[in-house]
Design a protein around this motif. Structure first.
Motif, PDB file in Angstrom:
ATOM      1  N   LYS A  43     -44.322 -98.211 -41.955  1.00  0.00           N
ATOM      2  CA  LYS A  43     -44.056 -97.124 -40.984  1.00  0.00           C
ATOM      3  C   LYS A  43     -44.339 -95.470 -41.546  1.00  0.00           C
ATOM      4  CE  LYS A  43     -42.861 -99.588 -37.258  1.00  0.00           C
ATOM      5  NZ  LYS A  43     -43.493 -99.373 -35.969  1.00  0.00           N
ATOM      6  N   GLN A  56     -37.166 -90.552 -33.152  1.00  0.00           N
ATOM      7  CA  GLN A  56     -38.207 -91.633 -32.559  1.00  0.00           C
ATOM      8  C   GLN A  56     -38.657 -92.646 -33.956  1.00  0.00           C
ATOM      9  OE1 GLN A  56     -41.989 -90.553 -30.972  1.00  0.00           O
ATOM     10  NE2 GLN A  56     -42.974 -92.320 -31.321  1.00  0.00           N
ATOM     11  N   THR A  58     -36.827 -93.183 -36.609  1.00  0.00           N
ATOM     12  CA  THR A  58     -35.569 -94.035 -37.090  1.00  0.00           C
ATOM     13  C   THR A  58     -35.285 -95.127 -35.833  1.00  0.00           C
ATOM     14  OG1 THR A  58     -33.923 -92.434 -35.883  1.00  0.00           O
ATOM     15  CG2 THR A  58     -34.488 -92.063 -38.191  1.00  0.00           C
ATOM     16  N   ARG A  59     -35.362 -94.823 -34.634  1.00  0.00           N
ATOM     17  CA  ARG A  59     -35.179 -95.992 -33.827  1.00  0.00           C
ATOM     18  C   ARG A  59     -36.270 -97.003 -34.016  1.00  0.00           C
ATOM     19  NH1 ARG A  59     -34.346 -91.831 -30.257  1.00  0.00           N
ATOM     20  NH2 ARG A  59     -36.584 -91.775 -29.570  1.00  0.00           N
ATOM     21  N   GLU A  60     -37.819 -96.618 -34.139  1.00  0.00           N
ATOM     22  CA  GLU A  60     -38.661 -97.547 -34.513  1.00  0.00           C
ATOM     23  C   GLU A  60     -38.583 -98.454 -35.465  1.00  0.00           C
ATOM     24  OE1 GLU A  60     -42.290 -95.431 -34.347  1.00  0.00           O
ATOM     25  OE2 GLU A  60     -42.322 -95.000 -32.098  1.00  0.00           O
ATOM     26  N   ALA A  62     -35.606 -99.055 -37.232  1.00  0.00           N
ATOM     27  CA  ALA A  62     -34.326 -99.926 -37.038  1.00  0.00           C
ATOM     28  C   ALA A  62     -34.923-100.943 -36.264  1.00  0.00           C
ATOM     29  CB  ALA A  62     -33.096 -99.034 -36.473  1.00  0.00           C
ATOM     30  N   ASP A  63     -35.542-100.761 -35.136  1.00  0.00           N
ATOM     31  CA  ASP A  63     -35.988-101.820 -34.256  1.00  0.00           C
ATOM     32  C   ASP A  63     -36.686-102.996 -34.994  1.00  0.00           C
ATOM     33  OD1 ASP A  63     -34.383-100.729 -32.116  1.00  0.00           O
ATOM     34  OD2 ASP A  63     -36.156-100.162 -31.164  1.00  0.00           O
ATOM     35  N   GLU A  64     -37.733-102.319 -35.806  1.00  0.00           N
ATOM     36  CA  GLU A  64     -38.811-103.200 -36.474  1.00  0.00           C
ATOM     37  C   GLU A  64     -37.885-104.329 -37.577  1.00  0.00           C
ATOM     38  OE1 GLU A  64     -42.259-105.093 -37.694  1.00  0.00           O
ATOM     39  OE2 GLU A  64     -41.653-103.615 -35.637  1.00  0.00           O
ATOM     40  N   LYS A  66     -34.578-104.802 -37.648  1.00  0.00           N
ATOM     41  CA  LYS A  66     -33.902-105.970 -36.730  1.00  0.00           C
ATOM     42  C   LYS A  66     -34.540-107.146 -36.301  1.00  0.00           C
ATOM     43  CE  LYS A  66     -32.823-105.271 -32.599  1.00  0.00           C
ATOM     44  NZ  LYS A  66     -32.344-104.606 -31.504  1.00  0.00           N
ATOM     45  N   ASN A  67     -35.983-106.797 -35.710  1.00  0.00           N
ATOM     46  CA  ASN A  67     -36.925-107.842 -35.247  1.00  0.00           C
ATOM     47  C   ASN A  67     -37.326-108.939 -36.148  1.00  0.00           C
ATOM     48  OD1 ASN A  67     -36.348-106.960 -32.546  1.00  0.00           O
ATOM     49  ND2 ASN A  67     -38.355-105.691 -32.623  1.00  0.00           N
ATOM     50  N   LYS A  68     -37.617-108.381 -37.649  1.00  0.00           N
ATOM     51  CA  LYS A  68     -38.097-109.054 -38.526  1.00  0.00           C
ATOM     52  C   LYS A  68     -37.011-109.871 -39.068  1.00  0.00           C
ATOM     53  CE  LYS A  68     -42.018-106.771 -40.275  1.00  0.00           C
ATOM     54  NZ  LYS A  68     -43.021-107.837 -40.356  1.00  0.00           N
ATOM     55  N   LYS A  70     -34.525-111.500 -37.419  1.00  0.00           N
ATOM     56  CA  LYS A  70     -34.151-112.296 -36.310  1.00  0.00           C
ATOM     57  C   LYS A  70     -35.625-113.315 -36.551  1.00  0.00           C
ATOM     58  CE  LYS A  70     -31.402-109.849 -33.135  1.00  0.00           C
ATOM     59  NZ  LYS A  70     -31.255-109.403 -31.883  1.00  0.00           N
TER      60      LYS A  70
END
Length: 131
Positions: A43, A56, A58-60, A62-64, A66-68, A70
């Motif tokens: 990133k 933007q 930091t959100r992207e 953190a989401d990436e 978290k998704n990885k 899971k």
């Protein structure tokens, strides 16, 4: 043979409930740290600090992460908290710390960082096992 009473209609394996993760299902800080490092590099490589874009990013990030967590790690019954900080590289020191009250046998955290000449980023992941 063990003749423990089982609830009617349930096999012996269905009547058991484990309140601890198996060895294979434990949060592994080294594995999570590698995952964090990969996401941060993907990133932020070739990015320069821009105060309008950091929220933007930091959100992207953190989401990436978290998704990885899971999809790649498949840690059932774990709840994750992901914290990401992006700042401008000014040659000054930055210190971060955390304190947690949790079950040391099942819960853990991992952190990773990235920096270039323009910015720095620190990401921390806290994994808490849900009993």
């Amino acid at each position: 043979a063990d003749r423990s009473p089982q609830p009617q209609g349930m096999a012996a394996s269905e009547a058991l409930y484990s309140i601890r993760p198996s060895f294979a299902e434990k949060f592994r800080p080294a594995t999570v740290k590698t995952l964090i490092g990969t996401v941060l590099a993907e990133k932020l490589t070739d990015k320069s600090y821009n105060p309008e874009l950091t929220a933007q990013w930091t959100r992207e990030i953190a989401d990436e992460i978290k998704n990885k967590l899971k999809t790649d790690l498949e840690l059932p019954r774990y709840k994750f908290v992901v914290q990401v900080v992006v700042g401008e590289q000014r040659g000054e020191g930055v210190r971060m710390g955390c304190r947690c009250f949790w079950d040391a046998d099942t819960d853990n955290y991992a952190e990773g960082s990235y920096r270039n000449e323009s910015l720095f980023c620190v990401a921390a992941v806290f994994g808490s096992y849900m009993y």
